[in-house]
Design an enzyme around this catalytic site. Structure first.
Site, mmCIF file in Angstrom:
data_model
loop_
_atom_site.group_PDB
_atom_site.id
_atom_site.type_symbol
_atom_site.label_atom_id
_atom_site.label_comp_id
_atom_site.label_asym_id
_atom_site.label_seq_id
_atom_site.Cartn_x
_atom_site.Cartn_y
_atom_site.Cartn_z
ATOM 1 N N LYS A 86 0.829 -1.222 0.000
ATOM 2 C CA LYS A 86 0.000 0.000 0.000
ATOM 3 C C LYS A 86 0.856 1.263 0.000
ATOM 4 C CE LYS A 86 -2.237 -1.010 3.829
ATOM 5 N NZ LYS A 86 -1.833 -2.398 4.095
ATOM 6 N N THR A 87 1.843 1.289 0.880
ATOM 7 C CA THR A 87 2.627 2.513 1.036
ATOM 8 C C THR A 87 3.402 2.850 -0.231
ATOM 9 O OG1 THR A 87 2.834 2.222 3.430
ATOM 10 C CG2 THR A 87 4.494 3.593 2.352
ATOM 11 N N GLU B 224 -3.661 6.101 1.591
ATOM 12 C CA GLU B 224 -3.429 4.691 1.893
ATOM 13 C C GLU B 224 -4.603 4.203 2.738
ATOM 14 O OE1 GLU B 224 -0.108 2.027 4.265
ATOM 15 O OE2 GLU B 224 0.528 3.810 3.156
#
Length: 480
Positions: free
Chosen positions: A140-141, A184
């Protein structure tokens, strides 16, 4: 259910909806963050400061994130005993990890101050712009950082909230003047269901946060709800080689595009070279050449992240040259294969990996980048419950390391049962039984001493975990 009961249920639903709508602070409002040092909490705090809110908060640990907020004018304490809660506070924001017995939270409720979840306030911010939400168990990051970097490089000046600091674009948050909001989207506590994105990404779905979800079926169901939250006119971008995603996207009401390293997908990445660990790959969209892209960050998993980012930004309207150029210059987020230093021929790398899959793919990338070198992996397990649920998987995730040093478990959200049922020695024994060369050294300071006397020129040292194991990397470089 009688008419009276139905009326009460409708009233509760209405009040919950109003609570979500009314959780947006305005300029001049005093907002207090409990757990302000968290990566997401600190990001939202930064945005509110830029919007003219008066921000205060508490966190048990100081960090570079809290220091940055203090430099921006936030008042932060480390006691969390309720004494810092001002009667002038208009709203209190809590992270998902804050329990009801937290003294700051108890004080806020006793004083009648409005309390909202971090995900609710994030959702309220996203509603004001065109939302892009990146979800998934892993990646995600980096994917959020790639998308934000592309959009910023293209001159679209997005607002973004990222679960990691990205030096190239100014940190983990930015209040942009454009109409795009990149966030996110964390699945813990079903937090991502408070968002209303027009564009979404699901990178993968695996067992994690089992202390909350219990099983993979419940996790898939939650991601299905996330998929259904994408607006009908929007786009959902998903990893094509994930059976759990295939089940979740059945709930989607929008257009869905797939990506993978296999040519059956809408977005297909063909790796052309990677012997040095750094990737050059050809991108095909619906079977036609899109472009060739090079990444400075290693690992096939990052090629997948780049494909997702490319799909999203193409849908937004960014031209392919801007996408290619931004990705070619992308250096990654902090704590994602971050080289902390190289001294005496020894390279020290820090990574956030705290799930077996993340450990495995990160060590595989390290092995591709340093095929002939001795790799030390210093791993600090994150949560007793995660270690217990995924014990076997953890024990088999270190195969690309030559030596493993295991620290004590970093506790967060763990109850007394979990702390009794699991300990680091059990993971040590399971890993040793796989044939790995592993040591159990509970304290981080002792690990630094062992590394300092044991590593030799040419070695690679990788610290891994979501806790404070990064201190080992910095302390070791300082010792050298």
């Amino acid at each position: 259910m009688n008419a009276s009961e139905r009326g009460k249920m409708a009233s509760v639903s209405t009040s919950l909806l109003e609570s979500q709508i009314n959780c947006r602070p305005s300029r001049g409002h005093c907002v207090y963050f409990i757990g302000i040092g968290g990566i997401g909490m600190s990001a939202v705090a930064r945005i509110l400061i830029h919007e003219g809110c008066i921000v205060a908060g508490s966190d048990l640990r100081t960090s570079s994130l809290t220091s940055t907020l203090e430099e921006m004018g936030a008042k932060i304490n480390t006691k969390q005993d309720g004494s810092f809660m001002s009667s002038e506070t208009d709203m209190v924001v809590v992270s998902a990890s804050i329990s009801e017995d937290n003294l700051d939270l108890k004080t806020a409720r006793k004083m009648g101050i409005k309390v909202v979840k971090y995900s609710q306030i994030l959702g309220s911010l996203m509603k004001e712009k065109r939302g892009i939400a990146i979800s998934g168990t892993h990646g995600k990051t980096t994917t959020s950082a790639m998308i934000s970097t592309i959009l910023k490089t293209a001159g679209l000046d997005p607002t973004f909230v990222i679960g990691g600091e990205v030096p190239d674009i100014g940190g983990n948050a930015h209040l942009g003047k454009g109409n795009l909001f990149v966030a996110e989207a964390c699945e813990y506590d079903r937090s991502f269901l408070n968002l209303t994105p027009q564009v979404g990404v699901i990178t993968n779905i695996e067992e994690d946060h089992l202390d909350y979800y219990g099983n993979i079926e419940t996790i898939v169901h939650a991601f299905g709800d996330f998929a259904s939250s994408i607006s009908k006119e929007g786009l959902l971008v998903v990893n094509d080689n994930d059976n759990n995603i295939a089940a979740a996207v059945q709930k989607a009401n929008c257009k869905v595009e797939t990506y993978s390293l296999s040519n059956a997908s809408d977005w297909y990445g063909e790796v052309l070279s990677g012997g040095s660990g750094l990737k050059r790959f050809r991108v095909l969209h619906n079977g036609k050449l899109f472009d060739e892209i090079s990444l400075k960050i290693p690992g096939s998993h990052n090629v997948l992240n780049a494909l997702a980012a490319t799909a999203v930004c193409t849908f937004i309207g960014v031209d392919k040259d801007s996408i290619k150029n931004a990705l070619s210059l992308f250096h990654g987020a902090n704590r994602r294969f971050q080289i902390i230093g190289a001294r005496n021929g020894i390279t020290v790398i820090d990574d956030y990996a705290h799930h077996p899959t993340e450990i495995r793919v990160t060590l595989r990338a390290a092995r591709e980048l340093y095929p002939e070198k001795r790799i030390w992996c210093v791993f600090q397990p994150h949560q007793y419950s995660r270690t217990r649920h995924l014990l076997k998987e953890f024990s088999r995730s270190f195969q690309n390391a030559n030596r493993v040093i295991l620290a004590d478990i970093y506790a967060t959200r763990d109850n007394d049962y979990e702390k009794t049922a699991m300990n680091a020695m059990k993971l040590y024994e399971e890993t040793r039984n796989t044939g790995m060369d592993i040591q159990y050294i509970p304290q981080l300071s002792d690990i630094v001493n062992v590394l300092y006397s044991g590593v030799r020129p040419g070695d690679i040292v990788m610290t891994m975990g979501a806790g404070d194991v990064w201190k080992v990397a910095y302390d070791l470089v300082s010792r050298f």
